[in-house]
Design a protein around this motif. Structure first.
Motif, PDB file in Angstrom:
ATOM      1  N   ASP A  74       0.839  -1.207   0.000  1.00 14.10           N
ATOM      2  CA  ASP A  74       0.000   0.000   0.000  1.00 14.10           C
ATOM      3  C   ASP A  74       0.869   1.250   0.000  1.00 14.10           C
ATOM      4  OD1 ASP A  74      -2.416  -1.374   0.087  1.00 14.10           O
ATOM      5  OD2 ASP A  74      -2.530  -1.339   2.270  1.00 14.10           O
ATOM      6  N   LEU A  75       1.896   1.232   0.829  1.00 11.60           N
ATOM      7  CA  LEU A  75       2.747   2.416   0.959  1.00 11.60           C
ATOM      8  C   LEU A  75       3.606   2.631  -0.283  1.00 11.60           C
ATOM      9  CD1 LEU A  75       3.858   2.053   4.692  1.00 11.60           C
ATOM     10  CD2 LEU A  75       1.826   3.151   3.754  1.00 11.60           C
ATOM     11  N   ILE A  76       4.050   1.534  -0.894  1.00  8.12           N
ATOM     12  CA  ILE A  76       4.858   1.645  -2.107  1.00  8.12           C
ATOM     13  C   ILE A  76       4.062   2.331  -3.221  1.00  8.12           C
ATOM     14  CG2 ILE A  76       5.982   0.317  -3.960  1.00  8.12           C
ATOM     15  CD1 ILE A  76       7.604   0.392  -1.420  1.00  8.12           C
ATOM     16  N   GLU A  77       2.759   2.133  -3.227  1.00  8.32           N
ATOM     17  CA  GLU A  77       1.920   2.716  -4.276  1.00  8.32           C
ATOM     18  C   GLU A  77       1.898   4.243  -4.223  1.00  8.32           C
ATOM     19  OE1 GLU A  77      -1.991   1.123  -4.292  1.00  8.32           O
ATOM     20  OE2 GLU A  77      -1.353  -0.924  -4.768  1.00  8.32           O
ATOM     21  N   ILE A  78       2.133   4.808  -3.040  1.00  7.71           N
ATOM     22  CA  ILE A  78       2.063   6.278  -2.944  1.00  7.71           C
ATOM     23  C   ILE A  78       3.442   6.930  -2.908  1.00  7.71           C
ATOM     24  CG2 ILE A  78      -0.156   6.182  -1.765  1.00  7.71           C
ATOM     25  CD1 ILE A  78       1.334   6.944   0.815  1.00  7.71           C
ATOM     26  N   SER A  79       4.497   6.129  -2.926  1.00  9.54           N
ATOM     27  CA  SER A  79       5.852   6.686  -2.939  1.00  9.54           C
ATOM     28  C   SER A  79       6.813   5.630  -3.479  1.00  9.54           C
ATOM     29  CB  SER A  79       6.274   7.123  -1.534  1.00  9.54           C
ATOM     30  OG  SER A  79       7.477   7.861  -1.579  1.00  9.54           O
ATOM     31  N   ARG A  86      12.936   4.608   4.102  1.00  5.92           N
ATOM     32  CA  ARG A  86      13.487   5.663   4.953  1.00  5.92           C
ATOM     33  C   ARG A  86      12.426   6.211   5.902  1.00  5.92           C
ATOM     34  NH1 ARG A  86      13.063  10.885   4.615  1.00  5.92           N
ATOM     35  NH2 ARG A  86      12.108  10.795   2.546  1.00  5.92           N
ATOM     36  N   VAL A  87      11.240   6.502   5.353  1.00  5.76           N
ATOM     37  CA  VAL A  87      10.174   7.101   6.149  1.00  5.76           C
ATOM     38  C   VAL A  87       9.629   6.103   7.170  1.00  5.76           C
ATOM     39  CG1 VAL A  87       7.840   8.038   6.055  1.00  5.76           C
ATOM     40  CG2 VAL A  87       9.561   8.812   4.408  1.00  5.76           C
ATOM     41  N   LEU A  88       9.506   4.828   6.796  1.00  9.79           N
ATOM     42  CA  LEU A  88       9.051   3.821   7.753  1.00  9.79           C
ATOM     43  C   LEU A  88       9.956   3.799   8.976  1.00  9.79           C
ATOM     44  CD1 LEU A  88       7.867   0.679   5.744  1.00  9.79           C
ATOM     45  CD2 LEU A  88       6.510   2.138   7.234  1.00  9.79           C
ATOM     46  N   ASP A  89      11.260   3.803   8.742  1.00 11.00           N
ATOM     47  CA  ASP A  89      12.190   3.822   9.876  1.00 11.00           C
ATOM     48  C   ASP A  89      11.970   5.058  10.736  1.00 11.00           C
ATOM     49  OD1 ASP A  89      13.269   1.455   9.129  1.00 11.00           O
ATOM     50  OD2 ASP A  89      15.204   2.242   8.512  1.00 11.00           O
ATOM     51  N   LYS A  90      11.776   6.185  10.088  1.00  9.78           N
ATOM     52  CA  LYS A  90      11.607   7.453  10.783  1.00  9.78           C
ATOM     53  C   LYS A  90      10.352   7.418  11.664  1.00  9.78           C
ATOM     54  CE  LYS A  90      12.085  12.316   9.398  1.00  9.78           C
ATOM     55  NZ  LYS A  90      12.223  13.181   8.207  1.00  9.78           N
ATOM     56  N   LEU A  91       9.236   6.961  11.103  1.00 12.43           N
ATOM     57  CA  LEU A  91       7.971   6.978  11.823  1.00 12.43           C
ATOM     58  C   LEU A  91       7.883   5.867  12.856  1.00 12.43           C
ATOM     59  CD1 LEU A  91       5.428   7.842   8.971  1.00 12.43           C
ATOM     60  CD2 LEU A  91       6.764   9.374  10.417  1.00 12.43           C
ATOM     61  N   ASP A  93      10.508   4.548  14.459  1.00 15.09           N
ATOM     62  CA  ASP A  93      11.424   4.930  15.539  1.00 15.09           C
ATOM     63  C   ASP A  93      10.749   5.864  16.537  1.00 15.09           C
ATOM     64  OD1 ASP A  93      13.547   3.453  14.766  1.00 15.09           O
ATOM     65  OD2 ASP A  93      14.795   5.111  14.082  1.00 15.09           O
ATOM     66  N   ALA A  94       9.961   6.777  16.009  1.00 17.65           N
ATOM     67  CA  ALA A  94       9.340   7.781  16.871  1.00 17.65           C
ATOM     68  C   ALA A  94       8.023   7.309  17.465  1.00 17.65           C
ATOM     69  CB  ALA A  94       9.115   9.069  16.081  1.00 17.65           C
ATOM     70  N   GLY A  95       7.600   6.093  17.132  1.00 16.96           N
ATOM     71  CA  GLY A  95       6.343   5.587  17.679  1.00 16.96           C
ATOM     72  C   GLY A  95       5.120   6.194  17.033  1.00 16.96           C
ATOM     73  N   ILE A  96       5.290   6.862  15.885  1.00 19.83           N
ATOM     74  CA  ILE A  96       4.151   7.427  15.163  1.00 19.83           C
ATOM     75  C   ILE A  96       3.413   6.318  14.417  1.00 19.83           C
ATOM     76  CG2 ILE A  96       3.504   8.998  13.286  1.00 19.83           C
ATOM     77  CD1 ILE A  96       5.882  10.761  14.204  1.00 19.83           C
ATOM     78  N   LEU A  97       4.163   5.356  13.910  1.00 18.38           N
ATOM     79  CA  LEU A  97       3.585   4.141  13.325  1.00 18.38           C
ATOM     80  C   LEU A  97       3.972   2.951  14.183  1.00 18.38           C
ATOM     81  CD1 LEU A  97       4.146   4.266   9.447  1.00 18.38           C
ATOM     82  CD2 LEU A  97       2.088   4.849  10.712  1.00 18.38           C
ATOM     83  N   THR A  98       3.173   1.909  14.114  1.00 19.92           N
ATOM     84  CA  THR A  98       3.518   0.640  14.743  1.00 19.92           C
ATOM     85  C   THR A  98       3.174  -0.471  13.769  1.00 19.92           C
ATOM     86  OG1 THR A  98       3.276  -0.697  16.744  1.00 19.92           O
ATOM     87  CG2 THR A  98       1.282   0.282  15.853  1.00 19.92           C
ATOM     88  N   ALA A  99       3.792  -1.633  13.930  1.00 19.47           N
ATOM     89  CA  ALA A  99       3.547  -2.767  13.036  1.00 19.47           C
ATOM     90  C   ALA A  99       3.009  -3.943  13.838  1.00 19.47           C
ATOM     91  CB  ALA A  99       4.834  -3.155  12.311  1.00 19.47           C
ATOM     92  N   LYS A 100       1.973  -4.608  13.310  1.00 18.20           N
ATOM     93  CA  LYS A 100       1.358  -5.749  13.989  1.00 18.20           C
ATOM     94  C   LYS A 100       1.064  -6.842  12.965  1.00 18.20           C
ATOM     95  CE  LYS A 100      -1.314  -2.531  16.878  1.00 18.20           C
ATOM     96  NZ  LYS A 100      -2.693  -2.145  17.281  1.00 18.20           N
TER      97      LYS A 100
END
Length: 546
Positions: A74-79, A86-91, A93-100
């Protein structure tokens, strides 16, 4: 804008000298007093995103709440892939995103979710195709009250730590036998990228952890023996830097996101070396379900094969020794099995790489204190120091209460793993201090697994889990709290649940909702759960939708 590219700063008079390490170059610039004032007045989302349209776009895209979350594809489709990695690591790391892990269309897949406490003000922007950054900044400025505090304390703190504390990943830690200047390190990563025909990026939130350099290599080749689709395949490095910007230590973390069929043991056709359907896994299959154990088995074997292949390439570029391998998810979840043995991962890698056994010889870890110029900027250091004092104070209060009243477990609802308790503040982690008071620290997932296993294997051990403290980093409407209480009730059943003595606390709570949550839980379960003495900060939510 160069303010977003700050790695380290030294204060001199009214200004501050700045080191920038990026794209293999090291240079120095000077921030004026006015520059510093602007940085201090920004909120954390502004600091993290900076002028980063890809990060803003992915953040906005994920603010729309979806039960199944968002896939890597999904994310690859918009960038493009480099930006997404790079952005996944950024978000993350900061706890803005989480993975389950989620079951979607017959497959297990790790999906990405946006943190609800901060995403609400941005959901109205989600559908806009060409959002201008100025519109996004208007939303940043409009945030106040509870949500702003979640950003400026919790997100700020997670961004500052800059460590992989999530127990879901295998972590290999090693020492470089020869220090490598940052410029040379970047060249070696580029050479390695060309050798394996992958991509490379730097993922730092630079001003938050200046003594570390994060580099990722993605689209790594992999001989997929199992024929399982693996959209995301990368190795993430954290290189630790000394005061001369030379790397002396590293963490290597394989990030594997396969699409695993929801199979059962009897349907398995994979010829793996370490099958989780051996006799000592029988109780776990009964407690967790065959599909979940089969998923873990496939993930374990894919990861072991993948990282073994990569180490062969990596060794050609750097002279290093591995002194630690750990995968907390596997070792804690399957504690009484062969896989649960913490030394097993090291043994497996040595079996797969017999020609590289010397890599795993023990090495003394050199103590490196970052030079003054490689510490965070003064204003940010003060912010983080205050947050750490607040966290330590509430945890000390919890530890003393637990010790006095016989509580045995602290259950953390942090998707960042043990970030609040694993980070060292004064040569000791908060977790170590809590353990000295007799309090075992576990994640919510670990605790639920313990309940399932002990209910199945040893009812007497359930008594050890009867008195627990549950701690969340931030409570808004109490979604995560309600979920964990519901799960405990479901696992134990009504009678056993009645015997539980549960206290709930948090670092920050939304004052507008906490009393409603108390009453809702009391009506549903007939108990008082939320304990006011275990709440550090109460904030009214002043933000109004629209």
């Amino acid at each position: 804008m160069f303010l977003r590219k700050v790695l380290v700063r030294r204060w001199r008079g009214m200004g501050e000298e700045v080191w920038i390490l990026e794209d293999g170059e090291k240079r120095r610039v000077t921030l004026t007093a006015l520059d510093i004032i602007f940085l201090k007045t920004e909120n954390v989302l502004e600091r993290i995103f900076g002028y980063d349209p890809a990060a803003a776009r992915i953040f906005l895209y994920t603010t729309k709440r979806r039960n199944e979350g968002y896939s890597y594809e999904d994310l690859i489709e918009i960038s493009d892939k480099e930006n997404v990695e790079r952005v996944l690591d950024k978000l993350l790391d900061a706890g803005i995103l989480t993975a389950k892990w989620k079951r979607v269309n017959g497959y297990w897949e790790r999906r990405f979710f946006n943190r609800g406490e901060i995403s609400i003000p941005f959901q109205s922007l989600h559908e806009q195709q060409h959002i201008k950054l100025i519109e996004l900044y208007k939303k940043f400025f409009a945030i106040s009250g509870f949500r702003r505090e979640v950003e400026n304390r919790i997100i700020n703190y997670f961004a500052h730590i800059g460590e992989i504390l999530d127990p879901d990943h295998l972590i290999i830690e090693g020492l470089l036998l020869e220090k490598i200047p940052y410029e040379e390190l970047w060249k070696k990563m580029q050479e390695l990228r060309k050798e394996i025909n992958g991509g490379v990026y730097e993922s730092d939130i630079k001003s938050y952890h200046p003594s570390k350099k994060k580099i990722g290599i993605y689209d790594n080749p992999y001989d997929i023996k199992s024929k399982i689709e693996i959209p995301q395949r990368k190795i993430r490095f954290i290189f630790f830097l000394d005061g001369n910007a030379e790397a002396y230590k590293f963490q290597l973390i394989p990030i594997i996101n396969p699409k695993i069929p929801c199979i059962k043991k009897k349907e398995c056709s994979y010829n793996y070396d370490y099958k989780f359907c051996e006799n000592d896994f029988a109780d776990y299959r009964d407690a967790y379900g065959e599909e979940e154990v089969c998923r873990d088995c496939i993930l374990f074997n894919i990861t072991m094969d993948f990282v073994s292949e990569f180490l062969s390439h990596f060794r050609k570029k750097l002279n290093f020794k591995i002194n630690k391998c750990f995968w907390n998810y596997m070792s804690s979840k399957y504690k009484d099995t062969n896989i649960g043995n913490r030394n097993k991962i090291k043994e497996i890698l040595m079996e797969k790489l017999p020609e590289l056994k010397e890599l795993f010889k023990s090495a003394e870890q050199e103590i490196q204190e970052p030079h003054d110029e490689f510490k965070p900027p003064k204003f940010l250091h003060e912010e983080i120091e205050n947050i750490e004092k607040e966290i330590e104070e509430i945890m000390e209060r919890i530890g003393n209460y637990a010790n006095k009243h016989g509580y045995k477990f602290l259950v953390l609802l942090l998707r960042k793993g043990y970030a609040f308790v694993e980070h060292k503040t004064d040569n000791k982690t908060i977790k170590e201090k809590l353990e000295e008071k007799g309090l075992e620290v576990v994640s919510d997932e670990e605790f639920k697994l313990k309940l399932k296993i002990w209910k199945l294997k040893d009812e007497k051990k359930l008594e050890e889990l009867r008195k627990i403290i549950i701690f969340d980093d931030a409570i808004d409407e109490g979604k995560h709290i309600k979920e964990i209480i519901k799960d405990i009730h479901k696992i134990l059943g009504e009678e056993k649940f009645k015997k539980m003595d549960i206290k709930i606390g948090a670092y920050i709570v939304n004052e507008n909702h906490i009393n409603e949550l108390k009453e809702e839980l009391r009506k549903k379960y007939g108990k008082e759960f939320i304990y006011d003495d275990f709440i550090k900060i109460r904030i009214e939510d002043q933000y109004k939708n629209g």
